[in-house]
Design an enzyme around this catalytic site. Structure first.
Site, short mmCIF file in Angstrom:
data_model
loop_
_atom_site.label_atom_id
_atom_site.label_comp_id
_atom_site.label_asym_id
_atom_site.label_seq_id
_atom_site.Cartn_x
_atom_site.Cartn_y
_atom_site.Cartn_z
N GLY A 1 0.91 -1.26 -0.04
CA GLY A 1 0.09 0.05 0.00
C GLY A 1 0.90 1.20 0.35
N CYS A 2 0.15 2.31 0.66
CA CYS A 2 1.11 3.57 0.48
C CYS A 2 2.39 3.52 1.29
CB CYS A 2 0.01 4.61 1.34
SG CYS A 2 0.96 6.08 1.65
N PHE A 3 3.54 3.75 0.63
CA PHE A 3 4.89 3.75 1.27
C PHE A 3 4.85 4.57 2.60
CE2 PHE A 3 6.54 5.93 -2.70
CZ PHE A 3 6.20 7.29 -2.34
N TRP A 4 4.21 5.70 2.83
CA TRP A 4 4.17 6.34 3.95
C TRP A 4 3.86 5.34 5.03
CZ3 TRP A 4 0.20 10.80 2.22
CH2 TRP A 4 1.16 11.73 1.12
N CYS A 5 3.04 4.65 5.03
CA CYS A 5 2.48 3.68 6.01
C CYS A 5 3.34 2.70 6.34
CB CYS A 5 1.04 3.14 5.73
SG CYS A 5 -0.30 4.24 5.68
#
Length: 173
Positions: A9-13
């Site tokens: 998913g989102c690489f920030w997470c």
């Protein structure tokens, strides 16, 4: 030291989770796995490059073994949804493991088979690592540098809570 590249998913997470794991030396957000000869946030989010938002995790396997890295990965994202993680939809958010050494693949396969034996319908792709495109600097260490960002405040705390609950012995603090 070992390196593995994970898309969940989102690489920030995913970056936020692995920055909290003992033995992880670096986490770099980026893109991998597509057909485009370059990658940037706008193009990858548009879904036309084939690339996945990933993190490249460098870790000391004498502190945190690959098995634990993979257990953390599978526990903190949904490996059962094709091309989707929560509100993030598209092939750029698919669940994927890119192994950087051939001897990592059996461990990845064993981890996935263990989950499948538990009745979990894992759709995570497994591939050898290919060219990694580092994400723009604004995306590196994003959550720590943008603590008020609404999406992060919605998506990341539950992942960190699960990490704390299930893997406290591997957390940095």
């Amino acid at each position: 030291m070992q390196t593995i590249v994970l898309g969940g998913g989102c690489f920030w997470c995913t970056e936020s989770v692995f920055l909290s794991v003992k033995g992880v030396q670096s986490v770099v957000s980026g893109y991998m796995g597509g057909d485009a000869v370059s990658a940037n946030y706008e193009a990858v989010c548009g879904g036309d490059t084939g690339h996945v938002e990933v993190i490249k995790v460098e870790f000391d396997d004498s502190v945190v073994p690959l098995e634990v890295i993979l257990d953390v990965f599978f526990a903190t994202h949904d490996p059962t949804t094709m091309d989707r993680q929560g509100n993030d939809v598209g092939s750029q958010y698919r669940s994927v493991v890119f192994y950087t050494e051939e001897d990592q693949k059996p461990t990845v396969d064993r981890t996935i088979n263990k989950l499948r034996d538990m009745g979990i319908n894992v759709v995570t792709e497994v591939h050898p690592a290919v060219e990694f495109y580092r994400a723009e600097e604004a995306h590196q260490d994003f959550f720590n540098r943008n603590p008020g960002q609404a999406y992060c405040n919605f998506a990341i705390p539950p992942k960190l809570a699960k990490l704390r609950k299930e893997f406290s012995q591997y957390m940095t603090s």
